[in-house]
Design a protein around this motif. Structure first.
Motif, mmCIF file in Angstrom:
data_model
loop_
_atom_site.group_PDB
_atom_site.id
_atom_site.type_symbol
_atom_site.label_atom_id
_atom_site.label_comp_id
_atom_site.label_asym_id
_atom_site.label_seq_id
_atom_site.Cartn_x
_atom_site.Cartn_y
_atom_site.Cartn_z
ATOM 1 N N LEU A 1 -38.753 22.056 42.895
ATOM 2 C CA LEU A 1 -37.858 22.071 44.041
ATOM 3 C C LEU A 1 -38.547 21.375 45.202
ATOM 4 O O LEU A 1 -39.621 21.790 45.631
ATOM 5 N N GLN B 1 -32.429 26.492 36.148
ATOM 6 C CA GLN B 1 -31.594 26.590 37.343
ATOM 7 C C GLN B 1 -31.695 25.322 38.180
ATOM 8 O O GLN B 1 -30.709 24.817 38.712
ATOM 9 N N HIS B 2 -32.911 24.776 38.300
ATOM 10 C CA HIS B 2 -33.090 23.549 39.070
ATOM 11 C C HIS B 2 -32.379 22.380 38.402
ATOM 12 O O HIS B 2 -31.795 21.535 39.074
ATOM 13 N N ARG C 1 -29.682 22.554 36.613
ATOM 14 C CA ARG C 1 -28.264 22.691 36.903
ATOM 15 C C ARG C 1 -27.958 22.257 38.328
ATOM 16 O O ARG C 1 -26.939 21.617 38.605
ATOM 17 N N GLY C 2 -28.891 22.586 39.276
ATOM 18 C CA GLY C 2 -28.682 22.192 40.662
ATOM 19 C C GLY C 2 -28.697 20.684 40.821
ATOM 20 O O GLY C 2 -27.944 20.120 41.598
ATOM 21 N N THR D 1 -28.255 25.773 43.179
ATOM 22 C CA THR D 1 -29.520 26.211 42.609
ATOM 23 C C THR D 1 -29.766 27.666 42.989
ATOM 24 O O THR D 1 -29.764 28.012 44.165
ATOM 25 N N ARG E 1 -27.455 23.197 48.738
ATOM 26 C CA ARG E 1 -27.720 23.279 47.303
ATOM 27 C C ARG E 1 -28.018 24.694 46.826
ATOM 28 O O ARG E 1 -27.791 25.023 45.668
ATOM 29 N N HIS F 1 -27.861 28.550 45.974
ATOM 30 C CA HIS F 1 -26.850 29.585 45.706
ATOM 31 C C HIS F 1 -27.313 30.849 46.422
ATOM 32 O O HIS F 1 -28.024 31.688 45.866
#
Length: 219
Positions: A3, A24-25, A27-28, A34, A57, A59
């Motif tokens: 990130l 998760q990153h 998907r972001g 994210t 970005r 979540h």
């Protein structure tokens, strides 16, 4: 891939410990939000433009822990981005999962430090409405803040869930207004510690003059 707004060492430690963060990153990066559960540091080089991208970005409902060190300029940028009105049809940050909040400021006594506090204080107060919206905050830790405004706002916004509150206030500005406990009381509170001190070079006779309106708690 890490990130980009995080400190490199901290980000690498998280990514190495949790493959889910990597997913998760990823998907972001594809356009989805994210999810970050514990946000404890940001890069000092984070600019306001980059912070706006970060705020968009993330979540925010997934966030559980937020640790803000105001000695890091990157936090000023991120707080400024959060406090801005959201774009049309774009939801603003929602802290409905936040359980722990810590905020730290410098204990240095200098004109530069006071100027920095005056710049960041309104940004801190913008967290109040976000906490009041739905945050189930259980733990609040404030260190060396120059006023009790954030403490008063957080206590009022999160009185139903707050279990632990530890706050240290420093300097003469923190005595200008009394600390007011919420009128509804703090029904599940287990620990409340509020400490005030002056800078070490100030006279001892000026210590411990912070006024606290505690009638709701005593009742």
């Amino acid at each position: 891939s890490v990130l980009p707004f995080l400190e490199a060492a901290d980000a690498m430690r998280w990514l190495g410990a949790s493959p889910a963060v990597v997913a998760q990153h990823a998907r972001g990066a594809s356009g989805r939000a994210t999810a970050v559960h514990h946000l404890r540091s940001v890069s000092p080089q984070l600019t306001l433009v980059s912070a706006r991208s970060v705020a968009a970005r993330l979540h925010w409902p997934a966030l559980r822990t937020l640790v803000i060190d105001l000695e890091c300029p990157g936090w000023t940028s991120l707080l400024a981005a959060i406090s801005e009105p959201p774009e049309p049809a774009t939801p603003g940050p929602e802290l409905r999962g936040l359980q722990s909040l810590a905020v730290r400021f410098s204990a240095e006594r200098s004109a530069a430090s006071l100027q920095r506090w005056h710049a960041v204080s309104p940004l801190l107060l913008s967290l109040g409405p976000l906490l009041a919206a739905a945050a189930p905050l259980r733990e609040l830790v404030l260190t060396d803040l120059r006023s009790a405004d954030l403490l008063t706002a957080a206590l009022g916004a999160c009185s139903r869930h707050l279990r632990v509150c530890r706050a240290s206030l420093i300097g003469p500005e923190s005595r200008r207004k009394p600390l007011e406990l919420p009128s509804a009381g703090l029904p599940v509170l287990e620990c409340l510690m509020v400490r005030h001190r002056d800078f070490c070079e100030q006279r001892a006779s000026r210590q411990e003059r912070l006024a606290v309106f505690a009638a709701p708690l005593l009742a």
